[in-house]
Design a protein around this motif. Sequence first.
Motif, PDB file in Angstrom:
ATOM      1  N   ILE A  11      -6.477  -3.866  -3.220  1.00  0.00           N
ATOM      2  CA  ILE A  11      -5.218  -3.314  -2.720  1.00  0.00           C
ATOM      3  C   ILE A  11      -3.969  -3.230  -3.512  1.00  0.00           C
ATOM      4  N   GLU A  12      -3.991  -3.985  -4.478  1.00  0.00           N
ATOM      5  CA  GLU A  12      -3.046  -3.847  -5.392  1.00  0.00           C
ATOM      6  C   GLU A  12      -3.058  -2.819  -6.447  1.00  0.00           C
TER       7      GLU A  12
ATOM      8  N   GLN B 171      -6.829  -8.890   7.192  1.00  0.00           N
ATOM      9  CA  GLN B 171      -6.986  -9.328   5.911  1.00  0.00           C
ATOM     10  C   GLN B 171      -6.257  -8.260   4.914  1.00  0.00           C
ATOM     11  N   ILE B 172      -6.245  -7.015   5.244  1.00  0.00           N
ATOM     12  CA  ILE B 172      -5.645  -6.072   4.587  1.00  0.00           C
ATOM     13  C   ILE B 172      -4.114  -6.197   4.777  1.00  0.00           C
ATOM     14  N   GLU B 173      -3.693  -6.498   5.847  1.00  0.00           N
ATOM     15  CA  GLU B 173      -2.239  -6.727   6.203  1.00  0.00           C
ATOM     16  C   GLU B 173      -1.791  -8.115   5.333  1.00  0.00           C
ATOM     17  N   ALA B 174      -2.517  -8.992   5.275  1.00  0.00           N
ATOM     18  CA  ALA B 174      -1.971 -10.368   4.762  1.00  0.00           C
ATOM     19  C   ALA B 174      -2.174 -10.063   3.037  1.00  0.00           C
TER      20      ALA B 174
ATOM     21  N   LEU C   6       1.081  -7.927   2.319  1.00  0.00           N
ATOM     22  CA  LEU C   6       2.519  -8.745   2.329  1.00  0.00           C
ATOM     23  C   LEU C   6       2.493  -9.516   0.911  1.00  0.00           C
ATOM     24  N   ARG C   7       1.447  -9.912   0.672  1.00  0.00           N
ATOM     25  CA  ARG C   7       1.586 -10.765  -0.960  1.00  0.00           C
ATOM     26  C   ARG C   7       1.834  -9.779  -2.019  1.00  0.00           C
ATOM     27  N   LEU C   8       1.726  -8.471  -1.828  1.00  0.00           N
ATOM     28  CA  LEU C   8       2.013  -7.519  -3.080  1.00  0.00           C
ATOM     29  C   LEU C   8       3.487  -7.877  -3.879  1.00  0.00           C
TER      30      LEU C   8
ATOM     31  N   ALA D 215       5.674  -3.136  -2.944  1.00  0.00           N
ATOM     32  CA  ALA D 215       5.753  -3.406  -1.664  1.00  0.00           C
ATOM     33  C   ALA D 215       6.430  -2.183  -1.013  1.00  0.00           C
ATOM     34  N   ALA D 216       7.468  -1.538  -1.643  1.00  0.00           N
ATOM     35  CA  ALA D 216       8.283  -0.447  -1.168  1.00  0.00           C
ATOM     36  C   ALA D 216       7.253   0.508  -0.467  1.00  0.00           C
ATOM     37  N   ALA D 217       6.214   0.964  -1.213  1.00  0.00           N
ATOM     38  CA  ALA D 217       5.338   2.248  -1.027  1.00  0.00           C
ATOM     39  C   ALA D 217       4.322   1.852  -0.089  1.00  0.00           C
ATOM     40  N   THR D 218       4.105   0.754   0.658  1.00  0.00           N
ATOM     41  CA  THR D 218       3.054   0.318   1.580  1.00  0.00           C
ATOM     42  C   THR D 218       3.063   1.239   2.840  1.00  0.00           C
ATOM     43  N   SER D 219       4.029   1.783   3.031  1.00  0.00           N
ATOM     44  CA  SER D 219       4.132   2.890   4.393  1.00  0.00           C
ATOM     45  C   SER D 219       3.132   3.828   4.194  1.00  0.00           C
TER      46      SER D 219
END
Lengths: 339, 339
Positions: A18-19, A41-44, A47-49, A54-58
């Motif tokens: 995910i990173e 699990q993916i959402e968690a 959130l840890r990124l 984190a800005a581009a996670t949309s």
Amino acid sequence: MRLAIDVMGGDEGPRALIEGAARAVTDFPGLELILFGPRQQIEAERLRLPRPLAAATSRLAIHDVSQSVTTDATAGWVLRHGQSTSMAQMLRCVALGNAQAGVSVGNTAALVALARRELGMLSGMSRPAISTAIPARFGRRCYLLDLGANVDSPASRLVEFAMMGAAMAQQVDGIQQPRVALLNVGAESTKGSASVREADSLLRAASSLPFAYHGYAEGGDIFQGNLDVIVCDGFAGNAVLKASEGLSGMLVERVQLAFASRLRGRLASWIAKPVLKHLKQELDPVRYNGASLLGLQGIVVKSHGGTHADGFYFAIRRAMREVEHNLPERLAERYSIYG
Amino acid sequence: MRLAIDVMGGDEGPRALIEGAARAVTDFPGLELILFGPRQQIEAERLRLPRPLAAATSRLAIHDVSQSVTTDATAGWVLRHGQSTSMAQMLRCVALGNAQAGVSVGNTAALVALARRELGMLSGMSRPAISTAIPARFGRRCYLLDLGANVDSPASRLVEFAMMGAAMAQQVDGIQQPRVALLNVGAESTKGSASVREADSLLRAASSLPFAYHGYAEGGDIFQGNLDVIVCDGFAGNAVLKASEGLSGMLVERVQLAFASRLRGRLASWIAKPVLKHLKQELDPVRYNGASLLGLQGIVVKSHGGTHADGFYFAIRRAMREVEHNLPERLAERYSIYG
């Protein structure tokens, strides 16, 4: 561009994947990734990124799938019972045209079997082959295939591998006339296994090939920089690839130890560490660059099960390049003319 | 101890081989070597030896032979026309009991074919296999075989290789219960080529084996230090060995370049050169240690065609160790009990 990503099946869970995915969408504003795996699990992990990612996670969409393919699942098992795994769903997404390519770190045998069923083969190709670019001398690279999707390959399949590898070098790396050779135990025409000698005859007899056929190559030629594609049965290819990974790991360790015993503390860190880190990356092509499944009506990249975020990032980049160059279509064109 | 040495067939003529032979007789006062090749050339090289080595040359006998096996000679050709070559004469000398072992750097296919005819096979063994000890982690070594004497090996021959490799590890290295595995593309029992899976069944069904059978191994396991013998068809073994040689050559080069760009002049020489030289030696086992032909009624060691004096010296040492441990006899005993 939209890619489908199976985030399950890695040696250490989905975090690193995910990173890597977050880094890719951060670097490429036009990229969207659909992550296949358990939503919670993916959402968690999202959130840890770290903040810059984190800005581009949309642009990291989630496709919720609770099941995944285990590392010991057989091809037979996944074909019968694996329809609702993250791997199969990811491939289905590519097959339906909802994503232009798929990436997974999961079980190779399962990925090959499911990809073949979900995407289908290009006309004239019997089974997928796995290939990766091995770093060679003079900054060059050599595509080696097959890396383990096929064992006991007959001559006709080795010829298919030659076509696939040449198309890859041509389309993705822009090599006009790729230099292609068959792996053998010696350069003489009397040597080698029956299927290799027959493949050699077939290639020599072909009236016009879309590449330069160079005859036989030996294991050492992979690293010499004189060939763009080396073709072999998946048994030998897999053995060579894994031995090379094991050897480069051991070598880097030994160089480290040897220097540590001659240099102390900071000096060793300053001199040796960056060199060794770079070497490690360069010499572990699958971990760092991913391997392509070729011959399918679609693009699938297999990343190493033990990969880190940067390795997975490069596997996504590999898939993007194949999308940009429209690899399966080009391979189909080439093959329909010369096959 | 008396050994027969074919001094022809090296990439750069007999000079390095004669120097290696001279070092061996210098270090071992009980050793006598018979050099097979053109008398004039050998005498000339003997005269050029540096003083400390020149003293022992009385134990470097010459057997005058003008013909030699060329690098492109086929097995078929040497069997028909090669009787009077230095290689065939050297093997004949071993067969007649005038020497306890033979060493050659010449054409491998020719050496295997001639050795099989001149010395004959041990009962129960169908064809010679080539093996060498590959350096692994923790200072351990792993015998890999076959390295190219046999391609398209059926399951029964893979089982023979397992017996041969285990006998080598047991007798020469003193490992009581050698850990033996079959090379495959994965650890799962459903994977692999037909002959490998059949060999696995045969080994699992054997009621008592003179070694510990560990099932399947992958290419990377060669270097992990957890196995003493890894068995495979000569096609894969040759590819792995030559790829490993090519890769370690490239790696050492890259480490050299990387350090040269960060360190200057003397510092680089002082720090990097000894480390790199040592690494090179350690990681090129055939060039440095020679490979053994197993399964014959006699001891034959193949040294690398491009070897230097020290590599040839080690090949002679290898042959001496096999003589000391009476390898073929031990292998025959083992095999008659368990075969």
